[in-house]
Design an enzyme around this catalytic site. Structure first.
Site, PDB file in Angstrom:
ATOM      1  N   TYR A  50     -10.161  -0.236  -6.034  1.00  0.00           N
ATOM      2  CA  TYR A  50      -9.357   0.899  -5.585  1.00  0.00           C
ATOM      3  C   TYR A  50      -8.147   0.992  -6.499  1.00  0.00           C
ATOM      4  O   TYR A  50      -7.331   0.072  -6.550  1.00  0.00           O
ATOM      5  CB  TYR A  50      -8.938   0.651  -4.134  1.00  0.00           C
ATOM      6  N   TYR A  58     -11.250   1.612   8.473  1.00  0.00           N
ATOM      7  CA  TYR A  58     -10.432   0.622   7.768  1.00  0.00           C
ATOM      8  C   TYR A  58      -9.010   0.555   8.333  1.00  0.00           C
ATOM      9  O   TYR A  58      -8.513  -0.505   8.708  1.00  0.00           O
ATOM     10  CB  TYR A  58     -10.382   0.950   6.272  1.00  0.00           C
ATOM     11  N   HIS A  59      -8.344   1.702   8.401  1.00  0.00           N
ATOM     12  CA  HIS A  59      -6.952   1.698   8.823  1.00  0.00           C
ATOM     13  C   HIS A  59      -6.805   1.448  10.313  1.00  0.00           C
ATOM     14  O   HIS A  59      -5.729   1.039  10.767  1.00  0.00           O
ATOM     15  CB  HIS A  59      -6.288   3.015   8.427  1.00  0.00           C
ATOM     16  N   LYS A  67      11.546   5.342   9.410  1.00  0.00           N
ATOM     17  CA  LYS A  67      10.520   5.327   8.363  1.00  0.00           C
ATOM     18  C   LYS A  67      10.865   6.421   7.354  1.00  0.00           C
ATOM     19  O   LYS A  67      10.466   7.570   7.507  1.00  0.00           O
ATOM     20  CB  LYS A  67       9.136   5.593   8.962  1.00  0.00           C
ATOM     21  N   ASP A  79       5.829   7.367   3.196  1.00  0.00           N
ATOM     22  CA  ASP A  79       4.981   6.243   3.593  1.00  0.00           C
ATOM     23  C   ASP A  79       4.579   6.377   5.057  1.00  0.00           C
ATOM     24  O   ASP A  79       5.422   6.433   5.944  1.00  0.00           O
ATOM     25  CB  ASP A  79       5.742   4.936   3.363  1.00  0.00           C
ATOM     26  N   HIS A 123       2.423   4.182   6.636  1.00  0.00           N
ATOM     27  CA  HIS A 123       2.042   2.903   7.234  1.00  0.00           C
ATOM     28  C   HIS A 123       3.103   2.512   8.260  1.00  0.00           C
ATOM     29  O   HIS A 123       4.116   1.901   7.933  1.00  0.00           O
ATOM     30  CB  HIS A 123       1.929   1.812   6.155  1.00  0.00           C
TER      31      HIS A 123
END
Length: 664
Positions: free
Chosen positions: A11, A165-166, A533, A537, A539
């Site tokens: 990746y 995945y996340h 945040k 981003d 995440h």
């Protein structure tokens, strides 16, 4: 005769299109057999590199793509018609797909021969990753438009890569991961069926084109069982729910990126073993083997991996596929009672949880419920680590270690990872300026007008997007045209007003005592903490868990979700009269955004409020932030959130500068 190996990927996306192209060509020369494109956060969320929100984010976690010219450069010298290209893109998937098709047109490639995948799974963005651009309903429309158009025009292309995945990175256990991923897949299939763009007779073929992008954690027996449960449920439910009778269309096709959540900054050399074991979970079982595998690098908890680090991960795949005898045998787990029993448990639990989501109307309607479940599951996972119930070598056990020569003294240029080069961003901004100056403005205006009309009328947005790509429209212009029609959105945080509790009792009591003592020093009844945040981003897992644990400690926590500007964070700090501010940044933008936030706080009159920062921050950057006035910097080397909250409390009222705040 041995089976053919899976597709080998890494990746990757770096700095700017030219640098990324160089890395891709080197990786392909080393035996990589497919590309997996990482885009930077402005590209993922629909901003050009020179937009105000892009500050500090350009080229940090992927390649910036602002125009057809950028996409040309990325694939310069790479025959797209012969390449299997995976693009990890969701909110702006229609646009990046349009740019890729436009490049293929310029190469003279047959669109029908294009092979690859657009992730195009915006639902998991609302749940776990945060790189959405539009509200859920129009986002689903874009997802459906890409799927319907690709099914007709690029039949070898996987138009959606439903992503678990996340979800695992956000804390999902195997049951939640399987259930929520299938719920998202069914929401997309239902939307396609009701859109009128996919005929009933084409539903089986569409099911056959859906692929999945999964995660494999360190519990590799359980992860193997999870993948087998995934395959069984997909096979059974697509038959029952959609009437897909052909077995080949019901095959569970998936690629995988093995777990990054478990990579550690302490003793990072141990990550090599973790990555290898996690790869086995998705390759050992022939009946549930991944179609494509990409492995992280051993040092991703420290920073951006170098070319050598990616080569090391690629070699692990090649050794397993070509040196061992794995591909010469049938399924190694056939007949295993252990595997069968655990697979059945995950299958049953996931089916029950899937039922609860469907009872709430499916993923779009149940986003709040699903997000709360993920946040709670992640909190429970962290509690098990804090108590030592779950061993994490080098973090909560076996922490004494020799200095790692991989990090100290044997790295390239003094660093065990790559650093973003400011010259790459400058080059990208220069190219963007020249692109705008040299294009046909009338053609751009006409293409954007056509795009807005398509958005207003409800017609499929892919053709208008491809025309816009050829006309020279930029990523930010494409997204803004749709924002004008669709509006913007802030997703649920999953952080409720209630505490979750749990963990090591002595540590919890110590944390609460320290928080109470801090409140007493300040003369207030409760400490108020703002968790922010900044930037693009998405995440948010760490920020959410800090907010949850702060409430467990007795704090009043202000958490407004992701993608906040420095001005918004400073205003919130002043409006809420907070006693401490916690900033979470994982994209590498800390050197630009944190100083700006400190300036905005001073302008708002709350410059004396202590600021703590958490993220993937190198030691020398952490020292710079402290010199600017940041009270504490937390990095991946520190994993115990209970201890972190205690440390934050100790900062309050113990310095010469008393933070402002209501005395109540």
């Amino acid at each position: 005769m041995a089976d053919q190996p899976w597709i080998f990927r890494t990746y990757a996306g770096y700095g700017n299109p030219r640098v990324t192209n160089e890395r891709y060509r080197r990786n392909l020369a080393k035996g990589q057999t497919g590309l997996s494109v990482a885009f930077d956060l402005p590209t993922q969320t629909g901003y050009d590199s020179d937009h105000r929100m892009s500050r500090g984010e350009v080229g940090r976690v992927g390649v910036p793509i602002c125009s057809l010219g950028d996409m040309r450069t990325v694939f310069d010298g790479i025959p797209v018609q012969d390449m299997n290209t995976s693009m990890t893109i969701n909110a702006t998937a229609v646009w990046l797909y349009a740019l890729y098709v436009a490049v293929a047109d310029e190469h003279g490639a047959d669109r029908g021969a294009l092979s690859g995948t657009t992730q195009n799974d915006v639902l998991k963005e609302f749940l776990a990753r945060g790189t959405y651009a539009f509200p859920p309903e129009p986002s689903m429309r874009l997802t459906v438009d890409l799927i319907a158009w690709a099914l007709r025009e690029t039949p070898r292309w996987n138009p959606i890569n439903v992503c678990s995945y996340h979800l695992q990175e956000a804390g999902a256990d195997p049951v939640l991961e399987v259930a929520d991923t299938l719920a998202n897949a069914f929401a997309v299939l239902d939307a396609c069926r009701s859109s009128g763009q996919v005929a009933d007779e084409d539903i089986p073929r569409l099911v056959g084109r859906i692929s999945f992008f999964c995660n494999a954690g360190i519990r590799f027996v359980e992860e193997t069982c999870k993948m087998r449960a995934f395959a069984r449920l997909w096979d059974r439910l697509t038959l029952e729910r959609y009437g897909v009778t052909e077995p080949k269309f019901r095959r569970f096709r998936y690629g995988v990126q093995v777990n990054s959540l478990g990579l550690t900054a302490p003793q990072p050399e141990n990550n090599v073993y973790r990555i290898l074991l996690e790869m086995l979970a998705v390759t050992l079982s022939k009946d549930a083997r991944a179609r494509a595998v990409q492995l992280p690098a051993w040092n991703e908890a420290l920073g951006l991996p170098r070319a050598w680090d990616q080569q090391w991960s690629l070699r692990a795949q090649q050794i397993l596929a070509f040196e061992t005898d794995l591909l010469e045998y049938g399924d190694l787990f056939e007949g295993s009672r252990v595997i069968e029993d655990r697979t059945a448990e995950i299958e049953q639990g996931a089916a029950e949880e899937l039922g609860r989501v469907l009872e709430r109307g499916g993923s779009v309607e149940a986003l709040g419920y699903m997000k709360e479940r993920l946040v709670a599951a992640h909190a429970a996972r962290l509690r098990r680590i804090e108590t030592g119930e779950r061993t994490w070598v080098g973090v909560n056990a076996y922490t004494e270690a020799e200095p790692s020569p991989l990090v100290e003294g044997m790295d390239e240029g003094g660093f065990a990872f790559d650093r973003a080069d400011p010259a790459d961003e400058a080059e990208q901004l220069d190219h963007l300026g020249r692109w705008r100056a040299e294009r046909d403005d009338a053609a751009v205006k006409a293409a954007l007008d056509a795009l807005r009309r398509a958005a207003d009328s409800g017609e499929n947005l892919v053709p208008a997007s491809i025309e816009a790509a050829h006309a020279g429209v930029t990523t930010g212009e494409w997204a803004q045209a749709l924002r004008d029609t669709f509006g913007e959105y802030r997703a649920p945080t999953g952080v409720t007003g209630r505490t979750i509790g749990g963990g090591e009792q002595d540590r919890l009591e110590d944390m609460r005592r320290r928080v109470a003592e801090a409140a007493a020093r300040l003369g207030v009844s409760r400490i108020r903490m703002l968790v922010g945040k900044p930037g693009l981003d998405g995440h948010s897992n760490a920020a959410e868990q800090v907010a949850v644990r702060g409430r467990d400690a007795g704090m009043e926590v202000v958490y407004q979700g992701i993608r906040l500007s420095p001005e918004e964070i400073a205003r919130a700090a002043a409006d809420e009269d907070v006693h401490v501010i916690g900033l979470s940044l994982l994209s590498g933008a800390h050197n630009l955004l944190v100083p700006e936030i400190l300036d905005r706080l001073r302008e708002q009159g709350v410059g004396a409020v202590p600021v703590v920062v958490g993220g993937v921050i190198p030691d020398d950057d952490a020292e710079k932030l402290r010199s600017l006035g940041v009270a504490r910097v937390f990095t991946p080397k520190e994993q115990n959130i209970t201890d972190m909250i205690g440390e934050i409390a100790d900062l309050l009222g113990n310095s010469g500068a008393m933070p402002t705040g209501r005395r109540d």
